[in-house]
Write a protein that holds these residues in place. Structure first.
Motif: not given
Length: 86
Positions: A19-32, A58-69
């Motif tokens: 849904t948006g920009k990844p942030h430092i909060g992603y680091f803990l689950p990735l450590c696990k 508000k996002s298009s499918w194209e934008l969501l695909q770019l975010r997934v990548e």
């Protein structure tokens, strides 16, 4: 030790909505996740693009695909920095 002698590896499932920009909060689950992989678990990561679309119409499918990548690239880089062989 708990996982030794099991017929199949323990399966772990983790998902995130793009849904948006990844942030430092992603680091803990990735450590696990790195810990689980090192312990021999099988890990599946879900990039919930449909969920993100419904949350953020508000996002298009194209934008969501770019975010997934972008999320895929970022999360792989973070796991590599934690020593996870990809």
């Amino acid at each position: 030790q708990l996982l030794q002698g099991k017929e199949r590896p323990l399966k772990i499932y983790w998902g995130t909505a793009t849904t948006g920009k990844p942030h430092i909060g992603y680091f803990l689950p990735l450590c696990k996740i790195a810990d689980f992989l090192e312990a021999g678990c099988e890990v599946t990561v879900l990039f919930a693009d449909l969920h993100a679309f419904l949350d953020n119409m508000k996002s298009s499918w194209e934008l969501l695909q770019l975010r997934v990548e972008y999320y895929q690239s970022l999360i792989k880089s973070m796991l590599a920095s934690l020593g996870v062989p990809l």
